[in-house]
Write an enzyme that holds these catalytic residues in place. Structure first.
Site, short mmCIF file in Angstrom:
data_model
loop_
_atom_site.label_atom_id
_atom_site.label_comp_id
_atom_site.label_asym_id
_atom_site.label_seq_id
_atom_site.Cartn_x
_atom_site.Cartn_y
_atom_site.Cartn_z
N HIS A 308 18.55 33.20 23.09
CA HIS A 308 18.06 33.75 21.84
C HIS A 308 18.51 35.20 21.74
O HIS A 308 18.53 35.90 22.75
CB HIS A 308 16.52 33.67 21.78
CG HIS A 308 16.00 33.85 20.39
ND1 HIS A 308 15.82 35.08 19.84
CD2 HIS A 308 15.68 32.94 19.45
CE1 HIS A 308 15.38 34.92 18.60
NE2 HIS A 308 15.29 33.63 18.34
N ASP A 366 13.84 25.45 19.50
CA ASP A 366 14.55 24.27 19.01
C ASP A 366 14.72 23.20 20.07
O ASP A 366 14.92 22.03 19.76
CB ASP A 366 15.94 24.67 18.50
CG ASP A 366 15.82 25.48 17.24
OD1 ASP A 366 14.91 25.19 16.46
OD2 ASP A 366 16.62 26.40 17.06
N1 ACO Z 1 24.79 28.38 26.86
C1 ACO Z 1 25.63 29.00 27.72
N2 ACO Z 1 25.85 30.34 27.71
C2 ACO Z 1 25.22 31.06 26.76
C3 ACO Z 1 24.34 30.48 25.84
C4 ACO Z 1 24.13 29.08 25.91
N3 ACO Z 1 23.29 28.48 25.07
N4 ACO Z 1 23.84 31.44 25.00
C5 ACO Z 1 24.39 32.59 25.41
N5 ACO Z 1 25.22 32.39 26.47
C6 ACO Z 1 25.94 33.42 27.23
C7 ACO Z 1 27.14 33.94 26.45
O1 ACO Z 1 28.33 33.24 26.76
C8 ACO Z 1 27.19 35.38 26.87
O2 ACO Z 1 27.83 35.47 28.12
P1 ACO Z 1 28.67 36.81 28.55
O3 ACO Z 1 27.67 37.93 28.53
O4 ACO Z 1 29.19 36.48 29.90
O5 ACO Z 1 29.72 36.96 27.49
C9 ACO Z 1 25.73 35.77 27.08
O6 ACO Z 1 25.05 34.53 27.37
C10 ACO Z 1 25.08 36.42 25.87
O7 ACO Z 1 25.32 35.59 24.73
P2 ACO Z 1 25.59 36.13 23.26
O8 ACO Z 1 26.32 35.07 22.48
O9 ACO Z 1 26.20 37.50 23.33
O10 ACO Z 1 24.10 36.27 22.75
P3 ACO Z 1 23.64 36.33 21.24
O11 ACO Z 1 22.38 37.09 21.26
O12 ACO Z 1 24.73 36.81 20.36
O13 ACO Z 1 23.40 34.79 20.89
C11 ACO Z 1 22.41 32.68 20.46
C12 ACO Z 1 22.16 34.18 20.79
C13 ACO Z 1 23.31 32.55 19.22
C14 ACO Z 1 21.06 32.04 20.15
C15 ACO Z 1 23.08 32.00 21.70
O14 ACO Z 1 22.23 32.11 22.82
C16 ACO Z 1 23.43 30.54 21.44
O15 ACO Z 1 24.49 30.25 20.89
N6 ACO Z 1 22.52 29.57 21.83
C17 ACO Z 1 22.73 28.16 21.54
C18 ACO Z 1 22.36 27.86 20.11
C19 ACO Z 1 20.87 27.89 19.87
O16 ACO Z 1 20.09 27.29 20.61
N7 ACO Z 1 20.46 28.59 18.77
C20 ACO Z 1 19.06 28.62 18.36
C21 ACO Z 1 18.57 30.02 18.30
S1 ACO Z 1 16.83 30.03 18.01
C22 ACO Z 1 16.61 29.77 16.39
O17 ACO Z 1 17.43 29.94 15.53
C23 ACO Z 1 15.26 29.30 16.04
#
Ligand code: ACO
Length: 431
Positions: A308, A366
């Site tokens: 998140h 979710d």
């Molecule tokens: N699986 C694997 N790796 C992940 C995941 C994941 N679900 N989420 C983040 N990471 C990793 C990224 O690759 C990144 O790694 P790095 O630092 O080595 O580059 C690090 O964790 C940080 O991730 P970001 O994408 O920079 O974090 P951001 O805050 O931009 O993204 C998000 C948050 C979009 C929710 C992301 O965690 C994601 O895509 N999750 C899966 C989709 C999801 O479940 N979304 C629902 C959100 S909740 C809602 O809307 C109610």
């Protein structure tokens, strides 16, 4: 928003600029850069708004490190345990919990607006049967501005109020109609004797040929899903609603924009994507393969339902949702469901894996809501529409807050231009 005497100093090209520091009631201080461009001729750069507050707001507060979520100051756990969705709607919209008379009046107003204009059903019939319900909802909610002309004048507080009630009341009807249309069943009209959540379940699962009795445990679980999704401060879809509203667009158009944004898999679409991922994994023995893929940057794969932007600790909504999931699965006698086994094992492995621990990637709301909705009998394509119904009150509360703010301006970010500098047009023969 209380100004403090604190300032931040920026030094640029030998000149210093004093920037006021604003203090909220809780949360980090905010450096006010509104005059920076005028005084220093520079912009700030923050794609993804990771460090930028685009507004002040008195509605919802999140402390991502503590895993805390407050609606108008009340912790989400207390509301999920002791309140109900329509009371939470009242709280978000008006700022305080209602007394008995206020609650009864609000419930009556919402209940009396649940039917949609009869002509709207022809809109549904214009879509392909296999249209995603979110596609239908974006279209139909946008079209509400063509049906309810008496609540589109945003300068009139009464019309804003009527638009808010209409949307809270009609979104479940529209989502249920989108579902019924997709499965080829007749639309089911709303029933005033049922609760908000119960009425939605009835509109989705009743058929004219036989009675449908709303199960109180499923009704409570649906109400909880709605409470937990009701608002989440300045997330992508809420910011979209605010940005669309900042131009003076009518509220139905703004909420349609919010629904479109919510649809994406990084936001509200994650509940559908998560369930589809669990189905794709299929069996517990394949989990390590998917964990390895999630860790491999080149795979482009992420574990849906994990991580998140704001919560870097357990999502407090996920804790409540997990309890609800256990209750619903118990009630329905679902214990050996392979999907659930995959979900539980995935949760266990991810929570003990160094990659997920170090990046603070916990299961989000979710992850569990999808499991509950699947058990209730909803197809995955309805997961995000249910999120949209629940979030409508948050969008409309934030929109109303913005419109009532006399200092509100059109939202208009700036950019760091990295394209060609000025050059002269060449005739096609000389290119
Ligand atoms: N699986 C694997 N790796 C992940 C995941 C994941 N679900 N989420 C983040 N990471 C990793 C990224 O690759 C990144 O790694 P790095 O630092 O080595 O580059 C690090 O964790 C940080 O991730 P970001 O994408 O920079 O974090 P951001 O805050 O931009 O993204 C998000 C948050 C979009 C929710 C992301 O965690 C994601 O895509 N999750 C899966 C989709 C999801 O479940 N979304 C629902 C959100 S909740 C809602 O809307 C109610």
């Amino acid at each position: 928003m209380a100004d403090t005497t604190k300032t931040a100093t920026l030094t640029l090209d030998g000149k210093t600029y004093e920037l006021p520091v604003l203090k909220g009631t809780i949360g980090p201080d905010v450096i006010d850069i509104r005059k920076l461009y005028g005084e220093a001729d520079v912009f700030t750069y923050d794609p993804g708004f990771t460090s930028t507050a685009a507004t002040d707001s008195a509605i919802t507060y999140i402390d991502g490190d503590k895993g805390e979520l407050l609606y108008r100051g009340y912790p989400i756990e207390q509301l999920a345990d002791q309140s109900h969705y329509l009371e939470v709607c009242y709280l978000l919209l008006y700022g305080e919990l209602p007394d008995k008379a206020q609650m009864a009046d609000f419930e009556m107003r919402v209940t009396k607006h649940t039917m949609v204009h009869e002509q709207m059903q022809y809109f549904f019939r214009g879509f392909r049967r296999d249209a995603h319900p979110m596609a239908t909802m974006v279209g139909v909610v946008g079209a509400m501005s063509a049906f309810y002309h008496d609540s589109t004048d945003i300068s009139d507080p009464w019309q804003r109020e009527v638009a808010a009630i209409r949307m809270i009341a009609k979104l479940p009807t529209i989502a249920a109609m989108a579902y019924k249309y997709s499965v080829g069943q007749p639309f089911v009209y709303p029933k005033n004797a049922l609760s908000y959540a119960g009425n939605f379940l009835n509109m989705c699962f009743a058929v004219p040929a036989e009675d449908y009795v709303v199960n109180p445990i499923l009704e409570k679980a649906m109400d909880r899903i709605m409470m937990l999704h009701a608002d989440h401060e300045q997330n992508a879809s809420t910011s979209t609603v605010r940005l669309a509203g900042s131009s003076g667009a009518n509220p139905f158009a703004c909420i349609a924009a919010g629904i479109a944004c919510l649809w994406g898999p990084a936001h509200g679409g994650a509940n559908q994507a998560c369930l589809e991922m669990l189905k794709e994994i299929g069996t517990v023995d394949r989990i390590p393969e998917y964990i390895a893929k999630a860790k491999d940057k080149n795979s482009g794969f992420r574990l849906m339902g994990f991580g998140h932007r704001v919560y870097k600790n357990f999502d407090p909504r996920a804790k409540v949702m997990k309890e609800s999931a256990d209750e619903v699965l118990d009630l329905l006698g679902i214990h050996n469901n392979p999907l659930l086994q995959v979900a539980k094992e995935l949760e266990r492995i991810a929570l003990s894996d160094e990659y997920f621990i170090s990046k603070k990637l916990y299961p989000n709301v979710d992850f569990y809501s999808g499991i509950i909705l699947e058990a209730m009998g909803f197809p995955t394509s309805m997961f995000t529409p249910i999120f949209a119904i629940s979030r409508t009150v948050g969008w409309i509360s934030q929109w109303k807050e913005m419109i009532a703010d006399p200092t509100q301006k059109i939202g208009r970010p700036r950019q760091l231009y990295i394209g060609q500098t000025r050059r002269d047009y060449q005739d096609v023969t000389s290119r």
